[in-house]
Design an enzyme around this catalytic site. Structure first.
Site, PDB file in Angstrom:
ATOM      1  N   ASN A   6       0.853  -1.186   0.000  1.00 54.03           N
ATOM      2  CA  ASN A   6       0.000   0.000   0.000  1.00 54.03           C
ATOM      3  C   ASN A   6       0.890   1.238   0.000  1.00 54.03           C
ATOM      4  O   ASN A   6       1.470   1.586   1.027  1.00 54.03           O
ATOM      5  CB  ASN A   6      -0.903  -0.033   1.241  1.00 54.03           C
ATOM      6  CG  ASN A   6      -1.730   1.232   1.384  1.00 54.03           C
ATOM      7  OD1 ASN A   6      -1.826   2.041   0.454  1.00 54.03           O
ATOM      8  ND2 ASN A   6      -2.342   1.418   2.541  1.00 54.03           N
ATOM      9  N   LYS A   8      -0.039   4.308  -0.388  1.00 51.36           N
ATOM     10  CA  LYS A   8      -0.681   5.519   0.138  1.00 51.36           C
ATOM     11  C   LYS A   8      -0.454   6.687  -0.846  1.00 51.36           C
ATOM     12  O   LYS A   8      -0.462   6.465  -2.038  1.00 51.36           O
ATOM     13  CB  LYS A   8      -0.168   5.812   1.548  1.00 51.36           C
ATOM     14  CG  LYS A   8      -0.234   4.541   2.417  1.00 51.36           C
ATOM     15  CD  LYS A   8       0.069   4.756   3.863  1.00 51.36           C
ATOM     16  CE  LYS A   8      -0.033   3.409   4.589  1.00 51.36           C
ATOM     17  NZ  LYS A   8       0.123   3.508   6.022  1.00 51.36           N
ATOM     18  N   HIS A  92      -9.446   1.483   5.432  1.00 53.94           N
ATOM     19  CA  HIS A  92      -8.091   1.673   5.961  1.00 53.94           C
ATOM     20  C   HIS A  92      -8.144   2.699   7.096  1.00 53.94           C
ATOM     21  O   HIS A  92      -8.913   3.659   7.036  1.00 53.94           O
ATOM     22  CB  HIS A  92      -7.138   2.144   4.855  1.00 53.94           C
ATOM     23  CG  HIS A  92      -5.721   2.141   5.331  1.00 53.94           C
ATOM     24  ND1 HIS A  92      -5.196   3.181   6.076  1.00 53.94           N
ATOM     25  CD2 HIS A  92      -4.746   1.206   5.223  1.00 53.94           C
ATOM     26  CE1 HIS A  92      -3.944   2.865   6.394  1.00 53.94           C
ATOM     27  NE2 HIS A  92      -3.638   1.682   5.891  1.00 53.94           N
ATOM     28  N   GLU A  94      -6.385   5.130   7.917  1.00 53.00           N
ATOM     29  CA  GLU A  94      -6.183   6.545   7.560  1.00 53.00           C
ATOM     30  C   GLU A  94      -7.464   7.136   6.972  1.00 53.00           C
ATOM     31  O   GLU A  94      -7.755   8.315   7.131  1.00 53.00           O
ATOM     32  CB  GLU A  94      -4.991   6.684   6.601  1.00 53.00           C
ATOM     33  CG  GLU A  94      -3.684   6.534   7.371  1.00 53.00           C
ATOM     34  CD  GLU A  94      -2.596   5.780   6.631  1.00 53.00           C
ATOM     35  OE1 GLU A  94      -2.645   5.692   5.400  1.00 53.00           O
ATOM     36  OE2 GLU A  94      -1.683   5.271   7.311  1.00 53.00           O
ATOM     37  N   GLU A 164      -5.243  -4.340  11.486  1.00 55.27           N
ATOM     38  CA  GLU A 164      -4.194  -3.326  11.551  1.00 55.27           C
ATOM     39  C   GLU A 164      -4.428  -2.452  12.773  1.00 55.27           C
ATOM     40  O   GLU A 164      -5.184  -1.479  12.710  1.00 55.27           O
ATOM     41  CB  GLU A 164      -4.238  -2.447  10.291  1.00 55.27           C
ATOM     42  CG  GLU A 164      -4.071  -3.208   9.007  1.00 55.27           C
ATOM     43  CD  GLU A 164      -3.510  -2.320   7.910  1.00 55.27           C
ATOM     44  OE1 GLU A 164      -2.405  -2.594   7.447  1.00 55.27           O
ATOM     45  OE2 GLU A 164      -4.177  -1.332   7.540  1.00 55.27           O
ATOM     46  N   GLY A 170       2.750   2.758  10.675  1.00 55.48           N
ATOM     47  CA  GLY A 170       3.724   3.809  10.395  1.00 55.48           C
ATOM     48  C   GLY A 170       4.486   4.280  11.621  1.00 55.48           C
ATOM     49  O   GLY A 170       5.186   5.284  11.577  1.00 55.48           O
ATOM     50  N   SER A 211       3.533  -1.561  10.493  1.00 50.19           N
ATOM     51  CA  SER A 211       4.994  -1.606  10.637  1.00 50.19           C
ATOM     52  C   SER A 211       5.599  -2.980  10.375  1.00 50.19           C
ATOM     53  O   SER A 211       6.572  -3.365  11.021  1.00 50.19           O
ATOM     54  CB  SER A 211       5.416  -1.091  12.023  1.00 50.19           C
ATOM     55  OG  SER A 211       5.034   0.263  12.171  1.00 50.19           O
TER      56      SER A 211
HETATM   57  P1  PGA Z   1       2.898   0.618   7.657  1.00 50.33           P
HETATM   58  O1  PGA Z   1       1.412   0.765   7.051  1.00 50.33           O
HETATM   59  O2  PGA Z   1       3.417  -0.710   7.163  1.00 50.33           O
HETATM   60  O3  PGA Z   1       3.651   1.785   7.124  1.00 50.33           O
HETATM   61  O4  PGA Z   1       2.750   0.629   9.142  1.00 50.33           O
HETATM   62  C1  PGA Z   1       0.559  -0.332   7.026  1.00 50.33           C
HETATM   63  C2  PGA Z   1      -0.772   0.064   6.429  1.00 50.33           C
HETATM   64  O5  PGA Z   1      -1.148   1.222   6.564  1.00 50.33           O
HETATM   65  O6  PGA Z   1      -1.445  -0.778   5.832  1.00 50.33           O
END
Ligand code: PGA
Length: 252
Positions: A6, A8, A92, A94, A164, A170, A211
């Site tokens: 992903n 983003k 997601h 976000e 998640e 992140g 992460s």
């Molecule tokens: P990240 O994001 O691996 O940067 O923590 C995971 C995600 O948002 O699916």
């Protein structure tokens, strides 16, 4: 196993093309795992060919629940398919917590995307304060109920769930492999109870996200309840995404 990259709101056309070419060089066609690349929408048509060559499917990071009309800024499932996508992400964190999408909106997107024949990843997960207040299970169960209760899916294998924990996205923090195993097992049990979409809990693929990196992937993926990963930051480079994919335990 299934791995999603992903990106983003990151990536130029050149970077995305190089990513796919490098994934191919690093053996992406040879893995048994399903690989899906979620670049920004604008890059999708450009990547169709290279995606096929690398054995990597394409997906949209989001979609809207109508086919067409006066919905400025939105993208329909049909548009995603025309652009070469076979997948989408719904809910997601976000989108839920930065953009403000409610459970109801996530449900509409998931239902519409699956109904349109796309494969979808439904993301669920708790915020840090919900975790600290002991609400993790309640929050995740509510997200699943809202998205799946009464859902009618023609092909249940088109649905994937990603757990998640929002505090792990992140941030460099991850749930421990045992925590992931426990939550995935509960998610599987709840999906069975909710009964949405003719999904068979045993066959449901549940990804872990938050992460995931080359250094922690093998431990997380060794857990029996973990069927792959949704990767953000570490997917921006083919070297690290490929290292995650190839850390699958032998029987995976
Ligand atoms: P990240 O994001 O691996 O940067 O923590 C995971 C995600 O948002 O699916």
């Amino acid at each position: 196993m299934l791995f999603g990259a992903n990106w983003k709101m990151n990536g130029t056309p050149g970077e995305a093309l190089s990513f796919l070419a490098e994934m191919k060089d690093r053996g992406s066609r040879e893995t048994d795992a399903d690989l899906v690349f979620f670049p920004p929408f604008t890059l999708l048509p450009l990547l169709a060919e290279s995606g096929k060559e690398a054995g990597i499917e394409l997906g949209g990071q989001d979609l809207f629940w109508m086919d067409r009309g006066a919905y400025t800024g939105e993208i329909s499932p049909g548009m995603l398919m025309d652009a070469g996508a076979g997948w989408f992400i719904a809910g997601h964190s976000e989108r839920r917590h930065v953009i403000g999408e409610t459970d109801d909106v996530v449900r509409k997107k998931l239902e519409k995307g699956l109904e349109s024949g796309l494969k979808g990843i439904l993301c669920v997960g708790e915020l840090v304060d919900q975790r600290e207040r002991g609400l993790t299970e309640k929050v995740v169960r509510r997200q699943l109920e809202s998205a799946l209760d009464g859902l009618d899916i023609a092909d249940a294998s088109n649905l994937v769930v990603a757990y998640e924990p929002v505090w792990a996205i992140g941030t460099g923090l991850t749930a421990t492999p045992d925590e992931a195993q426990r939550m995935h097992s509960l998610i599987r049990e709840w999906v069975g109870e909710i009964g949405g979409g003719n999904v068979s809990p045993e066959e449901l693929r549940i990804l872990y996200g938050g992460s995931v990196k080359p250094g922690n992937a093998a431990d997380i993926l060794s857990k029996t309840q973990v069927n792959g990963a949704l990767v953000g930051g570490a997917s921006l480079r083919a070297e690290s995404f490929s290292a995650i994919v190839t850390s699958i335990p032998a029987e995976g």
